[in-house]
Design an enzyme around this catalytic site. Structure first.
Site, PDB file in Angstrom:
ATOM      1  N   SER A 109       0.835  -1.192   0.000  1.00 34.45           N
ATOM      2  CA  SER A 109       0.000   0.000   0.000  1.00 34.45           C
ATOM      3  C   SER A 109       0.881   1.257   0.000  1.00 34.45           C
ATOM      4  O   SER A 109       1.670   1.454  -0.912  1.00 34.45           O
ATOM      5  CB  SER A 109      -0.955  -0.025   1.201  1.00 34.45           C
ATOM      6  OG  SER A 109      -1.948   0.966   1.076  1.00 34.45           O
ATOM      7  N   GLU A 210      -2.408  -1.970  -7.998  1.00 31.56           N
ATOM      8  CA  GLU A 210      -3.670  -2.270  -7.322  1.00 31.56           C
ATOM      9  C   GLU A 210      -4.019  -1.041  -6.493  1.00 31.56           C
ATOM     10  O   GLU A 210      -3.225  -0.121  -6.383  1.00 31.56           O
ATOM     11  CB  GLU A 210      -3.520  -3.515  -6.432  1.00 31.56           C
ATOM     12  CG  GLU A 210      -2.437  -3.424  -5.353  1.00 31.56           C
ATOM     13  CD  GLU A 210      -2.886  -2.758  -4.054  1.00 31.56           C
ATOM     14  OE1 GLU A 210      -4.101  -2.732  -3.792  1.00 31.56           O
ATOM     15  OE2 GLU A 210      -2.019  -2.267  -3.321  1.00 31.56           O
ATOM     16  N   HIS A 284      -5.511  -5.043  -1.448  1.00 32.14           N
ATOM     17  CA  HIS A 284      -6.147  -4.738  -0.173  1.00 32.14           C
ATOM     18  C   HIS A 284      -7.337  -5.638   0.156  1.00 32.14           C
ATOM     19  O   HIS A 284      -8.083  -5.353   1.091  1.00 32.14           O
ATOM     20  CB  HIS A 284      -6.614  -3.284  -0.165  1.00 32.14           C
ATOM     21  CG  HIS A 284      -5.512  -2.287  -0.087  1.00 32.14           C
ATOM     22  ND1 HIS A 284      -4.660  -2.029  -1.146  1.00 32.14           N
ATOM     23  CD2 HIS A 284      -5.110  -1.472   0.925  1.00 32.14           C
ATOM     24  CE1 HIS A 284      -3.791  -1.085  -0.792  1.00 32.14           C
ATOM     25  NE2 HIS A 284      -4.046  -0.728   0.449  1.00 32.14           N
TER      26      HIS A 284
END
Length: 315
Positions: A109, A210, A284
Site C-alpha cells: 500500500s 492495485e 487490499h
C-alpha cells in the site's frame, strides 16, 4: 541486490514509516504470530509514536528504517502497516545505509514509495506483502500468511501467482506474453512518485498495480497522468491486482457510475498493445499473495498468468 532468506529462529525488525497502530494489541498479535513460527520480533525505537494519522516525526521514522537495515541481528525488515505518510519519510532517509545492508523488506500500500526508492537507489529486491499487523490480524487468513512466510524463507522462484481462492477468475486484455522486471505497487502511490528523485521507471518492465477505495474515475485520472507523463509508453506487460471497495456502483452520483473499472482499463491500457492480466489476489482484499518486486516476471494474457521467474533471495 537481494537479501538472504529469513533463517530459522531469525529476527524481524519492525518499523512504522506510515500510519500508526490503532490498538496496541494489533502489534502484539503480529509479534505472537511470528513467535508461533519460531521467530523473534525486534521493534524499532519509534514504533509506538503517533501524530494523528502518521506514526510520529518523519525523521524518526527514517532513522528507524536505517537502524533496522544496519542492525546485524535483524534478518528481515517489516513495516507494521501502511496507511499514509511514506512520501514525507524518503527525503530524510539515508538510502546508502539500505544499499550497504541488503535485506528482505516487506510491506504494501503506502509502502510503495519505499519500494520505489529502494529500487531506484539500490536496485534492492523488496516484497509486496502484509505488514506486522497484517500477519497478526484474524481477518488475514493462513492463505496469505503462509505465502508471505514462503516468500521470505524459500530462495526458489515463486512461480505462478495463484488465483484468489474465493474468486478464481483472472481476466485478460490483449494477447501474447512478455517478460520484464516487475515494478509498481499501489496505483495512488505510483503516481505520487512522479517528479521526485525516486520516480518510478517502468521502461521494459511488467507494471503491477492495485488500489483500494479507488473508484473508476480516480483510476481514469491516475492512468491518464501516467500516460501523459510517458510512463506507460514502454511497458512490456501489465498485471493488475485487486481494487478492493472500488466498484463503480458504490458512487452516489449517477454520472460517476457510467464507466466500470474494466472499462477504464480497456480505455487506457488496451491501446498499449501489451499483454495484460487482471483480478489477481494482490492488494487490499481478503487474500494477498506476497510477491517480490524488481525481479524478472512474465505476463501471459492467453494463459492469464503472472509468473515470478527469478529468485528473490540470495541463496
Amino acid at each position: 541486490m537481494k537479501g538472504r532468506p529469513l533463517p530459522a529462529g531469525g529476527t524481524i525488525g519492525a518499523v512504522a514509516p506510515s500510519s500508526p497502530w490503532d490498538e496496541r494489541s494489533q502489534v502484539e498479535r503480529g509479534i505472537r504470530w511470528w513467535e508461533s513460527k519460531g521467530y523473534r520480533v525486534k521493534l524499532a525505537e519509534n514504533v509506538w509514536a503517533q501524530d494523528d494519522y502518521v506514526a510520529g516525526d518523519p525523521r524518526g521514522r527514517a532513522r528507524d528504517i536505517e537502524t533496522m537495515f544496519a542492525d546485524p541481528e535483524v534478518d528481515v525488515v517489516q513495516v507494521i502497516g501502511g496507511g499514509y505518510g511514506c512520501s514525507e519519510v524518503v527525503p530524510h532517509l539515508d538510502l546508502d545505509v539500505v544499499a550497504a545492508n541488503p535485506k528482505p523488506f516487506v510491506g504494501y500500500s503506502d509502502i510503495t514509495v519505499l519500494h520505489a526508492a529502494f529500487r531506484k537507489h539500490a536496485g534492492l529486491v523488496t516484497f509486496y506483502g502484509p505488514g506486522l499487523m497484517g500477519v497478526g490480524s484474524p481477518e488475514r487468513g493462513d492463505w496469505s500468511k503462509d505465502r508471505e512466510l514462503r516468500a521470505l524463507t524459500d530462495p526458489a522462484p515463486i512461480g505462478d501467482v495463484p488465483a484468489n481462492p474465493d474468486d478464481p477468475f483472472i481476466g485478460a486484455i490483449g494477447s501474447g506474453r512478455a517478460s520484464g522486471t516487475l515494478a509498481g505497487g499501489c496505483l495512488w502511490l505510483i503516481r505520487e512518485t512522479l517528479a521526485t528523485p525516486w520516480e518510478v521507471d517502468l521502461d521494459g518492465c511488467i507494471l503491477f498495480f492495485e488500489d483500494v477505495h479507488c473508484p473508476p474515475w480516480y483510476v481514469d485520472g491516475m492512468l491518464l497522468q501516467l500516460r501523459n507523463a510517458g510512463k506507460l509508453d514502454n511497458v512490456a506487460g501489465i498485471a493488475i491486482g485487486e481494487f478492493a471497495k472500488s466498484e463503480h456502483w458504490r458512487e452516489q452520483e449517477s454520472w460517476l457510475r457510467s464507466r466500470s473499472l474494466e472499462d477504464v482499463f480497456e480505455r487506457h491500457l488496451a491501446p498499449l498493445g501489451v499483454p495484460i492480466v487482471f483480478n489477481l489476489p494482490l492488494g487490499h482484499g481478503k487474500h494477498l499473495c506476497t510477491i517480490p518486486l524488481s525481479v524478472q516476471a512474465t505476463v501471459d494474457a492467453d494463459a492469464r498468468t503472472l509468473t515470478i521467474d527469478e529468485p528473490a533471495l540470495e541463496a
